[in-house]
Design a protein around this motif. Structure first.
Motif, mmCIF file in Angstrom:
data_model
loop_
_atom_site.group_PDB
_atom_site.id
_atom_site.type_symbol
_atom_site.label_atom_id
_atom_site.label_comp_id
_atom_site.label_asym_id
_atom_site.label_seq_id
_atom_site.Cartn_x
_atom_site.Cartn_y
_atom_site.Cartn_z
ATOM 1 N N GLY A 177 0.824 -1.196 0.000
ATOM 2 C CA GLY A 177 0.000 0.000 0.000
ATOM 3 C C GLY A 177 0.863 1.253 0.000
ATOM 4 O O GLY A 177 2.021 1.231 0.407
ATOM 5 N N LYS A 178 0.299 2.321 -0.465
ATOM 6 C CA LYS A 178 0.917 3.646 -0.368
ATOM 7 C C LYS A 178 -0.226 4.622 -0.123
ATOM 8 O O LYS A 178 -0.522 5.522 -0.904
ATOM 9 N N SER A 179 -0.879 4.402 0.999
ATOM 10 C CA SER A 179 -2.175 5.027 1.255
ATOM 11 C C SER A 179 -2.045 6.502 1.620
ATOM 12 O O SER A 179 -1.100 6.899 2.312
ATOM 13 N N PRO A 180 -3.003 7.315 1.176
ATOM 14 C CA PRO A 180 -2.988 8.738 1.512
ATOM 15 C C PRO A 180 -3.760 9.033 2.801
ATOM 16 O O PRO A 180 -4.716 8.344 3.155
ATOM 17 N N LEU A 181 -3.304 10.060 3.495
ATOM 18 C CA LEU A 181 -4.060 10.676 4.589
ATOM 19 C C LEU A 181 -4.381 12.085 4.122
ATOM 20 O O LEU A 181 -3.504 12.947 4.055
ATOM 21 N N VAL A 182 -5.639 12.313 3.727
ATOM 22 C CA VAL A 182 -6.065 13.580 3.128
ATOM 23 C C VAL A 182 -6.676 14.455 4.213
ATOM 24 O O VAL A 182 -7.679 14.081 4.827
ATOM 25 N N ILE A 183 -6.077 15.623 4.441
ATOM 26 C CA ILE A 183 -6.494 16.502 5.541
ATOM 27 C C ILE A 183 -6.928 17.851 4.979
ATOM 28 O O ILE A 183 -6.102 18.612 4.441
ATOM 29 N N PHE A 184 -8.220 18.155 5.105
ATOM 30 C CA PHE A 184 -8.737 19.465 4.704
ATOM 31 C C PHE A 184 -8.615 20.435 5.879
ATOM 32 O O PHE A 184 -8.539 20.019 7.053
ATOM 33 N N ASP A 185 -8.609 21.724 5.565
ATOM 34 C CA ASP A 185 -8.370 22.715 6.617
ATOM 35 C C ASP A 185 -9.539 22.872 7.576
ATOM 36 O O ASP A 185 -9.422 23.567 8.601
ATOM 37 N N ASP A 186 -10.672 22.213 7.276
ATOM 38 C CA ASP A 186 -11.801 22.249 8.212
ATOM 39 C C ASP A 186 -11.840 21.006 9.105
ATOM 40 O O ASP A 186 -12.787 20.791 9.854
ATOM 41 N N ALA A 187 -10.803 20.176 9.034
ATOM 42 C CA ALA A 187 -10.763 18.945 9.825
ATOM 43 C C ALA A 187 -10.469 19.255 11.288
ATOM 44 O O ALA A 187 -9.933 20.317 11.632
ATOM 45 N N ASP A 188 -10.792 18.305 12.143
ATOM 46 C CA ASP A 188 -10.424 18.381 13.558
ATOM 47 C C ASP A 188 -8.890 18.360 13.621
ATOM 48 O O ASP A 188 -8.261 17.353 13.309
ATOM 49 N N PHE A 189 -8.299 19.459 14.044
ATOM 50 C CA PHE A 189 -6.847 19.591 13.973
ATOM 51 C C PHE A 189 -6.136 18.591 14.879
ATOM 52 O O PHE A 189 -5.133 17.978 14.481
ATOM 53 N N GLU A 190 -6.612 18.421 16.081
ATOM 54 C CA GLU A 190 -5.986 17.485 17.006
ATOM 55 C C GLU A 190 -6.052 16.060 16.466
ATOM 56 O O GLU A 190 -5.087 15.288 16.579
ATOM 57 N N LEU A 191 -7.181 15.706 15.860
ATOM 58 C CA LEU A 191 -7.315 14.379 15.251
ATOM 59 C C LEU A 191 -6.320 14.221 14.113
ATOM 60 O O LEU A 191 -5.680 13.163 13.970
ATOM 61 N N ALA A 192 -6.153 15.258 13.295
ATOM 62 C CA ALA A 192 -5.230 15.196 12.168
ATOM 63 C C ALA A 192 -3.803 14.956 12.640
ATOM 64 O O ALA A 192 -3.074 14.111 12.097
ATOM 65 N N VAL A 193 -3.384 15.659 13.659
ATOM 66 C CA VAL A 193 -2.028 15.494 14.183
ATOM 67 C C VAL A 193 -1.863 14.098 14.784
ATOM 68 O O VAL A 193 -0.862 13.411 14.543
#
Length: 500
Positions: free
Chosen positions: A265-281
């Motif tokens: 796999g070479k899976s993406p983690l796609v993070i939009f600027d409206d995402a939960d920031f703490e969850l993204a980190v």
């Protein structure tokens, strides 16, 4: 303390657990003339010398499985389910021993083995035991005729699995194969074979008949190739790399053996600027789990450009807090890579990326304080979309971070890969979540979460990430020969029909 001691030619002590180094064929231990050394990633110490099988051992194992097949398939679904539940009980009873041995053998965190991996191993058997009890299709009617659809055992199943989660990934295939009424020949990974040997003991104690489960240890070009190309197998489940899968498929092709392939796999983690920031980190840093040796890992981080500066600063700061060290220590977060060969492979990827102009914002090389096979958690930026570090599976603690501007660009970048195992999407807009998740090309898509999956759901990859789906009824669709029997309403002997 090394954590392993040789008690004799056939038994070793690993973390206080006795492990037999021989194969398990037809309900008994079988020794080979040749052996291979099994080294621990923790300190590269030799744990033992393991019997190395080849054509002769594979022939014997397949023959034993074929002999055991008629009686095993003749059991009712409930009888097979009871047998698998006894195996699950044995796994649960020895879960801590299994955890200690596998940690020493493949370097994964002991706390993870205790909390999630070994409980999942037992659950693999229990889940499919329950599934087979209820496995059925309702009869169908067509122009007055009755159609009965049944799941019939297909024969001997070959299972070949990797080293990153050896026992869990093996039982995820062995469980449904046995529940279906098949018998199994299992080739464990040469870099982490020890818990497979303990599984043989557990299944024997649970009363699994001789020949129903056989385990042949050895190297891929020898035992693996002989098993993949054997005329006596009727199903083949392989988990591993794309190049090896090509060889496995080529070996099985002349015998028209159906394949289930779970690959890279070479899976993406796609993070939009409206995402939960703490969850993204948190999810970004979570990708360093098991030192990045996870096929489902989201190692291509795609973050919206308006969020990039804040995100990269927070991720680097959080990742610096990860503790690297001995996986037997409950406080360790990141352990070693599995072997010297794999360590050099991961190092090579990072060195070539740096030479091509990638910026190293974290890590970038060996942990010189620990030495050995410990590679620092690494984050690279300024990477080209078509560079090797972005397009190829590294299978180590290495993340790349790229930016996108629009939703359309995010989708295009996420799908710009020959793999398609998984994708993770973080956004605060439900409508965007629906649009983007539908457009992502992957077998599994997680939205505002990661690594959540019920065993009843289908699992598998698109593109070079594999062939087929397993899980729930999809496993039985693969491990069974599905038969349709059509009964006519006419043509019955009148007396017999009337007496029924």
């Amino acid at each position: 303390m090394s954590g392993a001691a040789t008690l004799g030619q056939e038994t070793i002590d690993v973390e206080g657990v006795l492990v037999d180094t021989r194969h398990w064929i037809d309900g008994r231990r079988v020794r080979s003339r040749t052996t291979f050394a099994d080294l621990s990633p923790i300190d590269e110490a030799v744990l033992g010398h393991i019997s190395a099988g080849g054509t002769a051992e594979v022939d014997a194992a397949v023959a034993a499985a074929r002999r055991a097949f008629p009686a095993w398939r003749a059991l009712s679904a409930d009888e097979r389910a009871h047998a698998l539940e006894r195996v699950a009980d044995g796994i649960d009873a020895r879960a801590d021993e299994l955890a200690r041995v596998e940690t020493r053998d493949n370097g994964s965190l002991l706390r993870s083995h205790r909390r999630s991996v070994m409980p999942r191993v037992g659950h693999n058997f229990r889940f499919f035991a329950q599934q087979v009890r209820t496995l059925m299709h309702p009869d169908r009617e067509i122009r007055g005729h009755r159609e009965r659809i049944t799941y019939n055992p297909s024969g001997v199943t070959a299972v070949i699995t990797p080293w990153n989660a050896p026992l869990m990934l093996a039982t995820w295939r062995i469980g449904p194969a046995l529940a279906s009424g098949n018998t199994v020949v299992f080739k464990p990974p040469e870099w982490a074979p020890l818990t497979a040997s303990l599984l043989a003991d557990i299944t024997s104690d649970a009363g699994l008949p001789p020949g129903v489960l056989n385990i042949v240890q050895g190297l891929g070009p020898d035992a693996g190739a002989a098993l993949a190309g054997h005329r006596g197998i009727r199903r083949l489940s392989f988990t591993g790399s794309v190049p090896t899968a090509g060889k496995v498929a080529a070996a099985a092709a002349p015998n028209i053996v159906p394949l289930s392939l779970e690959l890279g796999g070479k899976s993406p983690l796609v993070i939009f600027d409206d995402a939960d920031f703490e969850l993204a980190v948190s999810l970004a840093v979570e990708q360093f789990d098991n030192a990045g040796q996870v096929c489902l890992g989201a190692f291509r981080i795609l973050v919206q450009d308006t969020l990039y500066n804040r995100f990269i600063e927070a991720v680097v700061d959080r990742a610096r807090q990860l503790r690297q060290g001995d996986p037997r220590d409950e406080s360790t977060d990141v352990s070693a890579l599995v072997s010297r060969q794999h360590f050099q492979r991961v190092s090579g990827f990072v060195e070539r990326a740096r030479a091509e102009g990638a910026s190293v914002v974290l890590g970038g090389g060996p942990n010189t304080e620990l030495g050995g096979l410990y590679f620092r958690p690494t984050i690279l930026t300024n990477v080209s979309p078509d560079s090797e570090i972005v397009t190829e599976e590294v299978f180590g603690p290495v993340l790349t971070v790229q930016t996108f501007g629009t939703e359309e660009q995010a989708i295009e970048m996420a799908n710009d890969t020959r793999f398609g195992l998984a994708a993770t999407l973080l956004t605060g807009e439900p409508e965007r979540a629906e649009r983007v998740s539908a457009a992502l090309d992957a077998g599994t898509v997680w939205v505002n979460c990661f690594f959540v999956r019920d065993l009843g759901a289908p699992f598998g990859g698109n593109g070079h990430s594999g062939i087929g789906r397993e899980g729930g009824v999809w496993s039985f669709d693969y491990y069974s020969d599905i038969k349709n029997t059509v009964f006519s309403p006419t043509g019955w002997n009148s007396e017999q029909k009337g007496s029924r």
